[in-house]
Design a protein around this motif. Sequence first.
Motif, PDB file in Angstrom:
ATOM      1  N   MET A  17       0.917  -1.193  -0.126  1.00  0.00           N
ATOM      2  CA  MET A  17       0.015   0.073   0.004  1.00  0.00           C
ATOM      3  C   MET A  17       1.034   1.251  -0.034  1.00  0.00           C
ATOM      4  N   ALA A  18       1.912   1.327   0.997  1.00  0.00           N
ATOM      5  CA  ALA A  18       2.930   2.366   0.824  1.00  0.00           C
ATOM      6  C   ALA A  18       3.374   2.750  -0.270  1.00  0.00           C
ATOM      7  N   GLU A  19       4.079   1.745  -1.110  1.00  0.00           N
ATOM      8  CA  GLU A  19       4.609   1.884  -2.381  1.00  0.00           C
ATOM      9  C   GLU A  19       3.656   2.388  -3.350  1.00  0.00           C
ATOM     10  N   ALA A  20       2.469   1.915  -3.327  1.00  0.00           N
ATOM     11  CA  ALA A  20       1.337   2.272  -4.529  1.00  0.00           C
ATOM     12  C   ALA A  20       1.158   3.877  -4.160  1.00  0.00           C
ATOM     13  N   PHE A  21       0.753   4.237  -2.756  1.00  0.00           N
ATOM     14  CA  PHE A  21       0.546   5.529  -2.540  1.00  0.00           C
ATOM     15  C   PHE A  21       1.711   6.641  -3.016  1.00  0.00           C
ATOM     16  N   PHE A  22       2.926   6.221  -2.621  1.00  0.00           N
ATOM     17  CA  PHE A  22       3.915   6.945  -2.833  1.00  0.00           C
ATOM     18  C   PHE A  22       4.080   7.125  -4.323  1.00  0.00           C
ATOM     19  N   ASN A  23       3.859   5.979  -5.288  1.00  0.00           N
ATOM     20  CA  ASN A  23       4.336   6.215  -6.415  1.00  0.00           C
ATOM     21  C   ASN A  23       3.045   7.118  -7.155  1.00  0.00           C
ATOM     22  N   LEU A  24       1.924   6.863  -6.471  1.00  0.00           N
ATOM     23  CA  LEU A  24       0.722   7.732  -6.975  1.00  0.00           C
ATOM     24  C   LEU A  24       0.894   9.399  -6.507  1.00  0.00           C
ATOM     25  N   ALA A  26       3.915  10.996  -5.702  1.00  0.00           N
ATOM     26  CA  ALA A  26       5.071  11.692  -5.763  1.00  0.00           C
ATOM     27  C   ALA A  26       5.170  12.837  -6.417  1.00  0.00           C
ATOM     28  N   LYS A  27       5.789  13.812  -6.106  1.00  0.00           N
ATOM     29  CA  LYS A  27       5.987  15.187  -6.511  1.00  0.00           C
ATOM     30  C   LYS A  27       6.643  15.381  -8.003  1.00  0.00           C
ATOM     31  N   ASP A  28       7.793  14.516  -7.997  1.00  0.00           N
ATOM     32  CA  ASP A  28       8.810  14.612  -8.955  1.00  0.00           C
ATOM     33  C   ASP A  28       8.783  13.134  -9.980  1.00  0.00           C
ATOM     34  N   VAL A  29       8.825  13.191 -11.072  1.00  0.00           N
ATOM     35  CA  VAL A  29       8.525  12.036 -11.895  1.00  0.00           C
ATOM     36  C   VAL A  29       9.969  11.200 -11.560  1.00  0.00           C
ATOM     37  N   ASP A  30      10.795  11.933 -11.068  1.00  0.00           N
ATOM     38  CA  ASP A  30      12.187  10.689 -10.820  1.00  0.00           C
ATOM     39  C   ASP A  30      12.032  10.086  -9.194  1.00  0.00           C
ATOM     40  N   ASP A  31      10.946  10.432  -8.468  1.00  0.00           N
ATOM     41  CA  ASP A  31      10.815   9.834  -7.309  1.00  0.00           C
ATOM     42  C   ASP A  31       9.910   8.725  -7.495  1.00  0.00           C
ATOM     43  N   THR A  32      10.474   7.657  -6.960  1.00  0.00           N
ATOM     44  CA  THR A  32      10.011   6.414  -6.959  1.00  0.00           C
ATOM     45  C   THR A  32      10.155   5.601  -5.736  1.00  0.00           C
ATOM     46  N   GLU A  55      -9.101   3.493  -6.171  1.00  0.00           N
ATOM     47  CA  GLU A  55      -9.017   3.291  -7.412  1.00  0.00           C
ATOM     48  C   GLU A  55      -7.536   3.244  -7.829  1.00  0.00           C
ATOM     49  N   VAL A  56      -6.949   2.449  -6.940  1.00  0.00           N
ATOM     50  CA  VAL A  56      -5.438   2.001  -7.165  1.00  0.00           C
ATOM     51  C   VAL A  56      -5.431   0.423  -7.054  1.00  0.00           C
ATOM     52  N   ASP A  57      -4.856  -0.232  -8.425  1.00  0.00           N
ATOM     53  CA  ASP A  57      -4.961  -1.336  -8.848  1.00  0.00           C
ATOM     54  C   ASP A  57      -3.540  -2.159  -8.359  1.00  0.00           C
ATOM     55  N   ILE A  58      -3.529  -2.792  -7.337  1.00  0.00           N
ATOM     56  CA  ILE A  58      -2.410  -3.690  -7.095  1.00  0.00           C
ATOM     57  C   ILE A  58      -2.454  -4.917  -7.086  1.00  0.00           C
ATOM     58  N   SER A  59      -3.349  -5.453  -7.887  1.00  0.00           N
ATOM     59  CA  SER A  59      -3.850  -6.872  -8.066  1.00  0.00           C
ATOM     60  C   SER A  59      -2.646  -7.718  -9.032  1.00  0.00           C
ATOM     61  N   ILE A 128      -1.625   4.519   6.378  1.00  0.00           N
ATOM     62  CA  ILE A 128      -0.698   4.705   5.453  1.00  0.00           C
ATOM     63  C   ILE A 128      -0.871   5.895   4.412  1.00  0.00           C
ATOM     64  N   GLU A 129      -1.886   6.051   3.820  1.00  0.00           N
ATOM     65  CA  GLU A 129      -2.014   6.990   2.839  1.00  0.00           C
ATOM     66  C   GLU A 129      -1.485   8.273   3.319  1.00  0.00           C
ATOM     67  N   ALA A 130      -2.205   8.798   4.487  1.00  0.00           N
ATOM     68  CA  ALA A 130      -1.898   9.980   5.292  1.00  0.00           C
ATOM     69  C   ALA A 130      -0.353  10.089   5.522  1.00  0.00           C
ATOM     70  N   LYS A 131       0.155   9.245   5.999  1.00  0.00           N
ATOM     71  CA  LYS A 131       2.020   9.044   6.384  1.00  0.00           C
ATOM     72  C   LYS A 131       2.377   9.265   5.029  1.00  0.00           C
ATOM     73  N   VAL A 132       2.335   8.637   4.028  1.00  0.00           N
ATOM     74  CA  VAL A 132       2.885   8.849   2.868  1.00  0.00           C
ATOM     75  C   VAL A 132       2.887  10.263   2.022  1.00  0.00           C
ATOM     76  N   LYS A 133       1.624  10.745   2.132  1.00  0.00           N
ATOM     77  CA  LYS A 133       1.549  12.089   1.674  1.00  0.00           C
ATOM     78  C   LYS A 133       2.030  12.960   2.653  1.00  0.00           C
ATOM     79  N   ASP A 134       2.215  12.968   3.856  1.00  0.00           N
ATOM     80  CA  ASP A 134       2.878  13.764   4.945  1.00  0.00           C
ATOM     81  C   ASP A 134       4.444  13.601   4.434  1.00  0.00           C
ATOM     82  N   PHE A 135       4.910  12.301   4.288  1.00  0.00           N
ATOM     83  CA  PHE A 135       6.372  12.263   4.086  1.00  0.00           C
ATOM     84  C   PHE A 135       6.816  12.948   2.746  1.00  0.00           C
ATOM     85  N   ILE A 136       5.956  12.607   1.775  1.00  0.00           N
ATOM     86  CA  ILE A 136       6.382  13.550   0.434  1.00  0.00           C
ATOM     87  C   ILE A 136       6.202  15.004   0.443  1.00  0.00           C
TER      88      ILE A 136
END
Length: 139
Positions: A17-24, A26-32, A55-59, A128-136
């Motif tokens: 979940m954290a990976e998916a939210f970060f990649n969704l 991320a501010k910079d195209v080089d951030d992964t 609406e995030v597909d990790i299947s 997790i979504e909130a924490k990832v957004k805050d981190f970014i």
Amino acid sequence: MLKVLFVCVHNSARSQMAEAFFNLYAKDVDDTAQSAGIKPGKLNPYVVRAMAEKEVDISDNTPKAVFDLYKEGKRFTHVIAVCDEASQQCPIFPGINKIIAWSFSDPSSFKGSDEEIMQKVRSVRDEIEAKVKDFIQNS
């Protein structure tokens, strides 16, 4: 440029979940971000459903092993452990001296009816979504 590795024991729920939210978000195209675990397990179906509600597909994601990434020579600016520190030991990525620890409950431990489990998974997902957004935002 941020290169983030989210780690947990099985890479089947929280780190996915954290990976998916970060990649969704991320501010910079080089951030992964990538995610991995010490003993990769099977993707948690409740997590797949909860992410689909956003609406995030990790299947099609496949849990990965931390040591495989290490052997591939992957390098990261940040390693973030997303385990529940009270109930399990988080893996350590080799070559990294400092790991950021974010403690989230383990969806694989949730009990109850289908809807009760989904409610608990949604709660972890939203944390997790909130924490990832805050981190970014603050990186």
